[in-house]
Design a protein around this motif. Structure first.
Motif, mmCIF file in Angstrom:
data_model
loop_
_atom_site.group_PDB
_atom_site.id
_atom_site.type_symbol
_atom_site.label_atom_id
_atom_site.label_comp_id
_atom_site.label_asym_id
_atom_site.label_seq_id
_atom_site.Cartn_x
_atom_site.Cartn_y
_atom_site.Cartn_z
ATOM 1 N N ARG A 118 -7.044 9.290 -1.683
ATOM 2 C CA ARG A 118 -7.905 10.189 -0.897
ATOM 3 C C ARG A 118 -9.346 9.702 -0.916
ATOM 4 N N VAL A 119 -9.828 9.323 -2.102
ATOM 5 C CA VAL A 119 -11.214 8.857 -2.231
ATOM 6 C C VAL A 119 -11.402 7.521 -1.497
ATOM 7 N N VAL A 120 -10.431 6.629 -1.635
ATOM 8 C CA VAL A 120 -10.516 5.340 -0.931
ATOM 9 C C VAL A 120 -10.537 5.562 0.577
ATOM 10 N N ARG A 121 -9.684 6.437 1.070
ATOM 11 C CA ARG A 121 -9.631 6.697 2.510
ATOM 12 C C ARG A 121 -10.959 7.259 3.019
ATOM 13 N N LYS B 1 -0.770 0.668 4.428
ATOM 14 C CA LYS B 1 -0.198 -0.450 5.190
ATOM 15 C C LYS B 1 0.001 -0.128 6.671
ATOM 16 N N ALA B 2 0.070 1.160 7.031
ATOM 17 C CA ALA B 2 0.246 1.518 8.442
ATOM 18 C C ALA B 2 -1.026 1.300 9.254
ATOM 19 N N GLU B 3 -2.198 1.262 8.578
ATOM 20 C CA GLU B 3 -3.469 1.146 9.293
ATOM 21 C C GLU B 3 -4.270 -0.094 8.907
ATOM 22 N N TYR B 4 -3.929 -0.690 7.778
ATOM 23 C CA TYR B 4 -4.683 -1.834 7.257
ATOM 24 C C TYR B 4 -3.715 -2.957 6.876
ATOM 25 N N ARG B 5 -4.265 -4.128 6.745
ATOM 26 C CA ARG B 5 -3.514 -5.254 6.197
ATOM 27 C C ARG B 5 -3.835 -5.330 4.709
ATOM 28 N N VAL B 6 -2.856 -5.043 3.883
ATOM 29 C CA VAL B 6 -3.054 -4.973 2.440
ATOM 30 C C VAL B 6 -2.527 -6.271 1.809
ATOM 31 N N GLU C 264 -1.031 -4.537 9.199
ATOM 32 C CA GLU C 264 -1.919 -5.229 10.134
ATOM 33 C C GLU C 264 -3.223 -4.469 10.237
ATOM 34 N N GLY C 265 -4.274 -5.193 10.652
ATOM 35 C CA GLY C 265 -5.575 -4.558 10.842
ATOM 36 C C GLY C 265 -6.612 -5.121 9.889
ATOM 37 N N SER C 266 -7.652 -4.337 9.645
ATOM 38 C CA SER C 266 -8.698 -4.754 8.713
ATOM 39 C C SER C 266 -8.089 -4.975 7.329
ATOM 40 N N VAL D 36 -12.499 -5.585 2.724
ATOM 41 C CA VAL D 36 -12.845 -4.672 1.634
ATOM 42 C C VAL D 36 -12.101 -5.149 0.393
ATOM 43 N N LEU D 37 -12.830 -5.315 -0.693
ATOM 44 C CA LEU D 37 -12.282 -5.845 -1.939
ATOM 45 C C LEU D 37 -12.116 -4.699 -2.935
ATOM 46 N N LEU D 38 -10.910 -4.551 -3.489
ATOM 47 C CA LEU D 38 -10.632 -3.517 -4.487
ATOM 48 C C LEU D 38 -10.189 -4.186 -5.781
#
Length: 255
Positions: free
Chosen positions: A242-245, A43-48, A18-20, A85-87
């Motif tokens: 790490r870089v993504v975060r 997944k704990a901080e964002y909606r993937v 859930e989240g951004s 955010v698009l990856l």
């Protein structure tokens, strides 16, 4: 991979957390499992969310990168996504670039790793000996810095895919479409923040591709990952994450 694959309205996708929103696009020979470490990390901080791109389902005449971008837009509208955010990795990065040019108002930022769009030594360019398992194994290993990353499961999956006539025809058509659709003259219009995360040892989209993207994209930053080939999120997942975060944290500060 233990995540639930949802099927709705003609779309197949993973939707975790859930989240951004982080919307992930896989490559030509990629699979949802390629992003497993990214899902676990965020997944704990964002909606993937990861849709399966319909590379093998498109009519042959419409098989191409632009059609995949239109598919992504239909998916985005179906899921009512905005400011995400698009990856994208490899072909998925190319599709992400095309999507951003058409729908920049929906995308907050972009992460590209081993993206096509300028130049690629395409794995999908030809398969002269696709019935030879050792040849296929060698081609899959070529994708990575460490050949051991090409597990038997991965090689078996690629071997099975390219020996399916209907699939290999579409892979070849998609690869040719990506090569034809060079974006060098267009990417300067993508003015959102972009993080380029590149394997120093990428032989498919070599380091000079990343450097050219960095010059052409007006708000980009380039990060190198050592001892890493074409799929950084698979081969060096801890450093990639790490870089993504760090990039995502920087975006929060800008808001």
């Amino acid at each position: 991979m233990s995540y639930l694959l949802k099927e709705e309205h003609g779309f197949k996708y993973i939707d975790e957390g859930e989240g951004s929103v982080l919307l992930l696009l896989h490559g030509l020979m990629g699979a949802l499992s390629n992003w497993e470490d990214v899902i676990n990390e965020f997944k704990a901080e964002y909606r993937v969310i990861i849709p399966i791109l319909p590379i093998y389902e498109l009519p042959l005449l419409t098989t191409g990168v632009k059609t995949l971008s239109k598919f992504v837009h239909k998916f985005v509208k179906f899921k009512k996504l905005d400011s995400f955010v698009l990856l994208g990795n490899s072909l998925g990065g190319h599709v992400a670039l095309i999507y951003c040019l058409a729908h920049l108002e929906r995308v907050k930022a972009l992460v590209l790793t081993g993206s096509s769009g300028l130049y690629e030594n395409a794995f999908g360019g030809s398969f002269p000996r696709r019935e030879n398992y050792d040849f296929v194994k060698e081609k899959v290993e070529y994708t990575f810095y460490d050949p051991a990353t090409a597990t038997k499961e991965l090689v078996d999956d690629v071997y099975q895919t390219i020996n399916d006539r209907t699939k290999v025809i579409r892979i070849l058509a998609m690869a040719k479409s990506a090569i034809r659709h060079n974006m060098a003259k267009d990417v300067h219009k993508i003015k959102i923040p972009v993080s380029l995360i590149w394997g120093k040892n990428d032989k498919i989209t070599p380091p000079d591709v990343a450097e050219e993207f960095n010059v052409l994209l007006p708000d980009s930053e380039l990060h190198w990952i050592d001892q890493c080939g074409h799929a950084a999120m698979m081969e060096q997942p801890a450093e990639f994450n790490r870089v993504v975060r760090a990039f995502l944290e920087k975006l929060k500060l800008k808001m």
